[in-house]
Design a protein around this motif. Structure first.
Motif, PDB file in Angstrom:
ATOM      1  N   PRO A   2      52.952 -24.491 -42.237  1.00 52.21           N
ATOM      2  CA  PRO A   2      53.561 -24.475 -40.895  1.00 52.21           C
ATOM      3  C   PRO A   2      52.857 -25.418 -39.922  1.00 52.21           C
ATOM      4  O   PRO A   2      53.510 -26.037 -39.081  1.00 52.21           O
ATOM      5  CB  PRO A   2      53.416 -23.028 -40.440  1.00 52.21           C
ATOM      6  N   LEU A   3      51.546 -25.560 -40.048  1.00 53.79           N
ATOM      7  CA  LEU A   3      50.814 -26.469 -39.166  1.00 53.79           C
ATOM      8  C   LEU A   3      51.229 -27.907 -39.424  1.00 53.79           C
ATOM      9  O   LEU A   3      51.423 -28.687 -38.493  1.00 53.79           O
ATOM     10  CB  LEU A   3      49.306 -26.298 -39.363  1.00 53.79           C
ATOM     11  N   THR A  39      56.883 -28.224 -27.300  1.00 55.32           N
ATOM     12  CA  THR A  39      56.855 -27.005 -28.102  1.00 55.32           C
ATOM     13  C   THR A  39      56.084 -27.214 -29.395  1.00 55.32           C
ATOM     14  O   THR A  39      55.273 -26.362 -29.795  1.00 55.32           O
ATOM     15  CB  THR A  39      58.291 -26.537 -28.408  1.00 55.32           C
ATOM     16  N   ALA A  40      56.302 -28.346 -30.051  1.00 54.54           N
ATOM     17  CA  ALA A  40      55.579 -28.636 -31.292  1.00 54.54           C
ATOM     18  C   ALA A  40      54.083 -28.804 -31.031  1.00 54.54           C
ATOM     19  O   ALA A  40      53.248 -28.363 -31.826  1.00 54.54           O
ATOM     20  CB  ALA A  40      56.154 -29.879 -31.956  1.00 54.54           C
ATOM     21  N   TYR A  41      53.738 -29.432 -29.924  1.00 52.03           N
ATOM     22  CA  TYR A  41      52.330 -29.604 -29.540  1.00 52.03           C
ATOM     23  C   TYR A  41      51.655 -28.249 -29.357  1.00 52.03           C
ATOM     24  O   TYR A  41      50.580 -27.985 -29.910  1.00 52.03           O
ATOM     25  CB  TYR A  41      52.267 -30.438 -28.261  1.00 52.03           C
ATOM     26  N   LEU A  42      52.295 -27.360 -28.607  1.00 51.28           N
ATOM     27  CA  LEU A  42      51.726 -26.027 -28.384  1.00 51.28           C
ATOM     28  C   LEU A  42      51.692 -25.207 -29.669  1.00 51.28           C
ATOM     29  O   LEU A  42      50.742 -24.451 -29.906  1.00 51.28           O
ATOM     30  CB  LEU A  42      52.521 -25.298 -27.296  1.00 51.28           C
ATOM     31  N   VAL A  49      44.450 -22.528 -33.854  1.00 47.04           N
ATOM     32  CA  VAL A  49      43.559 -21.512 -33.296  1.00 47.04           C
ATOM     33  C   VAL A  49      43.693 -20.188 -34.056  1.00 47.04           C
ATOM     34  O   VAL A  49      42.693 -19.515 -34.320  1.00 47.04           O
ATOM     35  CB  VAL A  49      43.823 -21.320 -31.784  1.00 47.04           C
ATOM     36  N   ALA A  50      44.908 -19.835 -34.439  1.00 51.28           N
ATOM     37  CA  ALA A  50      45.112 -18.597 -35.190  1.00 51.28           C
ATOM     38  C   ALA A  50      44.395 -18.647 -36.538  1.00 51.28           C
ATOM     39  O   ALA A  50      43.925 -17.625 -37.034  1.00 51.28           O
ATOM     40  CB  ALA A  50      46.602 -18.352 -35.402  1.00 51.28           C
ATOM     41  N   ARG A  51      44.312 -19.814 -37.103  1.00 49.15           N
ATOM     42  CA  ARG A  51      43.700 -19.945 -38.424  1.00 49.15           C
ATOM     43  C   ARG A  51      42.199 -20.193 -38.370  1.00 49.15           C
ATOM     44  O   ARG A  51      41.462 -19.695 -39.210  1.00 49.15           O
ATOM     45  CB  ARG A  51      44.382 -21.087 -39.158  1.00 49.15           C
ATOM     46  N   ALA A  52      41.737 -20.962 -37.376  1.00 44.40           N
ATOM     47  CA  ALA A  52      40.335 -21.373 -37.369  1.00 44.40           C
ATOM     48  C   ALA A  52      39.517 -20.792 -36.216  1.00 44.40           C
ATOM     49  O   ALA A  52      38.303 -20.857 -36.249  1.00 44.40           O
ATOM     50  CB  ALA A  52      40.257 -22.901 -37.322  1.00 44.40           C
ATOM     51  N   GLY A  53      40.170 -20.261 -35.199  1.00 48.77           N
ATOM     52  CA  GLY A  53      39.452 -19.737 -34.042  1.00 48.77           C
ATOM     53  C   GLY A  53      39.260 -20.792 -32.962  1.00 48.77           C
ATOM     54  O   GLY A  53      39.359 -21.985 -33.218  1.00 48.77           O
ATOM     55  N   TRP A  54      38.975 -20.321 -31.738  1.00 46.90           N
ATOM     56  CA  TRP A  54      38.854 -21.215 -30.585  1.00 46.90           C
ATOM     57  C   TRP A  54      37.668 -22.158 -30.680  1.00 46.90           C
ATOM     58  O   TRP A  54      37.699 -23.252 -30.151  1.00 46.90           O
ATOM     59  CB  TRP A  54      38.714 -20.411 -29.292  1.00 46.90           C
ATOM     60  N   ARG A  55      36.604 -21.721 -31.302  1.00 43.94           N
ATOM     61  CA  ARG A  55      35.367 -22.509 -31.280  1.00 43.94           C
ATOM     62  C   ARG A  55      35.220 -23.452 -32.459  1.00 43.94           C
ATOM     63  O   ARG A  55      34.143 -23.980 -32.695  1.00 43.94           O
ATOM     64  CB  ARG A  55      34.174 -21.575 -31.212  1.00 43.94           C
ATOM     65  N   SER A  56      36.273 -23.689 -33.173  1.00 47.98           N
ATOM     66  CA  SER A  56      36.198 -24.572 -34.336  1.00 47.98           C
ATOM     67  C   SER A  56      36.440 -26.022 -33.938  1.00 47.98           C
ATOM     68  O   SER A  56      37.050 -26.319 -32.913  1.00 47.98           O
ATOM     69  CB  SER A  56      37.226 -24.147 -35.379  1.00 47.98           C
ATOM     70  N   ARG A  57      35.974 -26.915 -34.769  1.00 48.89           N
ATOM     71  CA  ARG A  57      36.214 -28.337 -34.551  1.00 48.89           C
ATOM     72  C   ARG A  57      37.702 -28.638 -34.659  1.00 48.89           C
ATOM     73  O   ARG A  57      38.233 -29.450 -33.911  1.00 48.89           O
ATOM     74  CB  ARG A  57      35.453 -29.160 -35.583  1.00 48.89           C
ATOM     75  N   ALA A  58      38.385 -27.966 -35.590  1.00 47.35           N
ATOM     76  CA  ALA A  58      39.826 -28.177 -35.766  1.00 47.35           C
ATOM     77  C   ALA A  58      40.585 -27.818 -34.495  1.00 47.35           C
ATOM     78  O   ALA A  58      41.515 -28.527 -34.099  1.00 47.35           O
ATOM     79  CB  ALA A  58      40.340 -27.363 -36.944  1.00 47.35           C
ATOM     80  N   GLY A  69      47.255 -32.394 -34.391  1.00 44.66           N
ATOM     81  CA  GLY A  69      47.738 -31.395 -35.347  1.00 44.66           C
ATOM     82  C   GLY A  69      47.523 -31.824 -36.785  1.00 44.66           C
ATOM     83  O   GLY A  69      47.145 -31.027 -37.636  1.00 44.66           O
ATOM     84  N   TRP A  70      47.749 -33.107 -37.051  1.00 45.08           N
ATOM     85  CA  TRP A  70      47.527 -33.640 -38.399  1.00 45.08           C
ATOM     86  C   TRP A  70      46.055 -33.578 -38.771  1.00 45.08           C
ATOM     87  O   TRP A  70      45.695 -33.191 -39.883  1.00 45.08           O
ATOM     88  CB  TRP A  70      48.019 -35.077 -38.498  1.00 45.08           C
ATOM     89  N   VAL A  71      45.188 -33.963 -37.854  1.00 43.08           N
ATOM     90  CA  VAL A  71      43.749 -33.932 -38.117  1.00 43.08           C
ATOM     91  C   VAL A  71      43.303 -32.492 -38.374  1.00 43.08           C
ATOM     92  O   VAL A  71      42.535 -32.223 -39.306  1.00 43.08           O
ATOM     93  CB  VAL A  71      42.964 -34.564 -36.953  1.00 43.08           C
ATOM     94  N   ALA A  72      43.788 -31.568 -37.578  1.00 46.41           N
ATOM     95  CA  ALA A  72      43.442 -30.162 -37.771  1.00 46.41           C
ATOM     96  C   ALA A  72      43.922 -29.663 -39.126  1.00 46.41           C
ATOM     97  O   ALA A  72      43.205 -28.926 -39.820  1.00 46.41           O
ATOM     98  CB  ALA A  72      44.034 -29.320 -36.639  1.00 46.41           C
ATOM     99  N   ALA A  73      45.124 -30.036 -39.522  1.00 40.34           N
ATOM    100  CA  ALA A  73      45.655 -29.612 -40.819  1.00 40.34           C
ATOM    101  C   ALA A  73      44.792 -30.141 -41.958  1.00 40.34           C
ATOM    102  O   ALA A  73      44.514 -29.411 -42.922  1.00 40.34           O
ATOM    103  CB  ALA A  73      47.098 -30.088 -40.980  1.00 40.34           C
ATOM    104  N   VAL A  74      44.343 -31.368 -41.844  1.00 43.06           N
ATOM    105  CA  VAL A  74      43.476 -31.937 -42.880  1.00 43.06           C
ATOM    106  C   VAL A  74      42.141 -31.205 -42.912  1.00 43.06           C
ATOM    107  O   VAL A  74      41.636 -30.853 -43.984  1.00 43.06           O
ATOM    108  CB  VAL A  74      43.282 -33.457 -42.648  1.00 43.06           C
ATOM    109  N   LEU A  75      41.563 -30.954 -41.748  1.00 48.07           N
ATOM    110  CA  LEU A  75      40.286 -30.236 -41.693  1.00 48.07           C
ATOM    111  C   LEU A  75      40.393 -28.828 -42.270  1.00 48.07           C
ATOM    112  O   LEU A  75      39.446 -28.326 -42.874  1.00 48.07           O
ATOM    113  CB  LEU A  75      39.784 -30.150 -40.251  1.00 48.07           C
TER     114      LEU A  75
END
Length: 85
Positions: A2-3, A39-42, A49-58, A69-75
């Motif tokens: 989904p990400l 909407t896609a950005y949010l 955030v749901a998957r990694a938490g607020w304090r993550s690099r992703a 979003g792409w960088v986060a998905a890769v991380l």
């Protein structure tokens, strides 16, 4: 996955908005694609955030418009799409 979907929609819609802006600048395109992009950005941020938490690099990188979003998905190790079975 989904990400990755949210990240793809975010990136494609941003490209459409920029292309519209530098070429014909049709208000209808901006009115339609702008909310889709937002909407896609949010969604990409929320899914990260749901998957990694607020304090993550992703989560921090997901805030970068267009590619975050792409960088986060890769991380987070999200698997790429498979179009065929």
């Amino acid at each position: 996955m989904p990400l990755r979907i949210a990240a793809t929609v975010e990136l494609v819609s941003l490209v459409v908005l920029i292309a519209n802006r530098v070429t014909v600048h049709l208000d209808g395109v901006a009115a339609l694609v702008g909310p889709v992009h937002g909407t896609a950005y949010l969604a990409a941020i929320a899914l990260t955030v749901a998957r990694a938490g607020w304090r993550s690099r992703a989560a921090g990188l997901s805030l970068v418009p267009g590619v975050g979003g792409w960088v986060a998905a890769v991380l987070l190790g999200e698997r790429p799409y498979r179009l065929s079975g």
